[in-house]
Design an enzyme around this catalytic site. Sequence first.
Site, PDB file in Angstrom:
ATOM      1  N   GLU A  89      21.893  19.743  38.314  1.00 34.38           N
ATOM      2  CA  GLU A  89      21.839  18.603  39.221  1.00 34.38           C
ATOM      3  C   GLU A  89      22.330  18.997  40.613  1.00 34.38           C
ATOM      4  O   GLU A  89      23.326  19.711  40.750  1.00 34.38           O
ATOM      5  CB  GLU A  89      22.734  17.501  38.651  1.00 34.38           C
ATOM      6  CG  GLU A  89      22.915  16.279  39.520  1.00 34.38           C
ATOM      7  CD  GLU A  89      23.963  15.332  38.986  1.00 34.38           C
ATOM      8  OE1 GLU A  89      23.965  14.161  39.398  1.00 34.38           O
ATOM      9  OE2 GLU A  89      24.794  15.766  38.134  1.00 34.38           O
ATOM     10  N   LEU A  91      24.173  17.961  43.918  1.00 37.17           N
ATOM     11  CA  LEU A  91      25.106  16.976  44.456  1.00 37.17           C
ATOM     12  C   LEU A  91      25.408  17.346  45.898  1.00 37.17           C
ATOM     13  O   LEU A  91      25.725  18.507  46.191  1.00 37.17           O
ATOM     14  CB  LEU A  91      26.407  16.954  43.642  1.00 37.17           C
ATOM     15  CG  LEU A  91      26.289  16.519  42.172  1.00 37.17           C
ATOM     16  CD1 LEU A  91      27.603  16.744  41.445  1.00 37.17           C
ATOM     17  CD2 LEU A  91      25.855  15.064  42.065  1.00 37.17           C
ATOM     18  N   ASP A 217      38.392  28.865  36.485  1.00 35.99           N
ATOM     19  CA  ASP A 217      38.311  29.586  37.762  1.00 35.99           C
ATOM     20  C   ASP A 217      38.455  28.571  38.904  1.00 35.99           C
ATOM     21  O   ASP A 217      37.623  28.505  39.808  1.00 35.99           O
ATOM     22  CB  ASP A 217      36.985  30.340  37.861  1.00 35.99           C
ATOM     23  CG  ASP A 217      36.951  31.322  39.042  1.00 35.99           C
ATOM     24  OD1 ASP A 217      38.029  31.662  39.582  1.00 35.99           O
ATOM     25  OD2 ASP A 217      35.840  31.734  39.437  1.00 35.99           O
TER      26      ASP A 217
END
Length: 309
Positions: A89, A91, A217
């Site tokens: 997706e 964003l 991370d």
Amino acid sequence: MEQLLRAELRTATLRAFGSPGTGYISEGRAYDTDAGPVFVKVNRRSQARQMFAGEMASLEALQSSGQVRVPRPLKVFDLPGGGAAFAMEYLKMRSLSSHASKLGEQMADLHLYNQKLSEKSKKEQNTVGWRAGGAEPQHVSKFGFHMVTCCGFIPQVNEWQDDWLTFFTRHRLQAQLDLIERDCADREARELWSQLQVKIPDLFCGLEIVPALLHGDLWSGNVAEDDAGPIIYDPASFYGHSEFELAIASMFGGFPRSFFSAYHRKIPKAPGFDRRQLLYQLFNYVNHWNHFGQEYRGPTLRTMRQLVR
């Protein structure tokens, strides 16, 4: 590439927008498609599929927790001639600022999520009529992950362990230092590591560690926000000690103080926290040495010296 993307994403519409992104490890580009905007990461390394498969599984785990917002993963596919791509997706994000405190709260909730599942499970087992199974998320009792993930481009073994100390020393620190030994044969690093190994257990005396789902991370380059709130991405997830997550969050630019204040209101610092942060920072320095070379030798050895004092 365009023909491949149309086929893999099953879209007639494929229109690139924005500027191509070049990260430390992979390249990326956003596209309009029939199903809406997507972001596609591309990497030509031979281990790219393994790297992206681990990232996709990490995003799925984080998303299923319901505690933090991540880009919805879509598909990993091979590239002709080698390498792989990962579609997710798209964003529209900006740098984390006004939502830093909210992210601190959400990361604490994520780190407490597995513990709460455990408490809920125990409570239900003592309830008349309780039955195991079903679609409810299950708590995880060990340290590790169900597949390999990569911190950068280095694969990380996530073989399940009952004990955090065994998992961290064997699959994180020792694995990274083995690469240093193979590629650099650095005598001082070898000698300091032999001294440090026997001291590590002292840093965890009296500490009960419950496996927590981690991003893995969480440095400042892997977080962002939009009007709806904070977003985290590029994970290398596993179930580990929640404190591990915070070490890199205070390195390489770091997060705003409001992030840590909000986090520790929900998860207060345990005795010995600062010393263990040094140990967890050591992992990140060695990992950077393996990725980016000798400029990280100095910080690695300095941190080891501090820990063996």
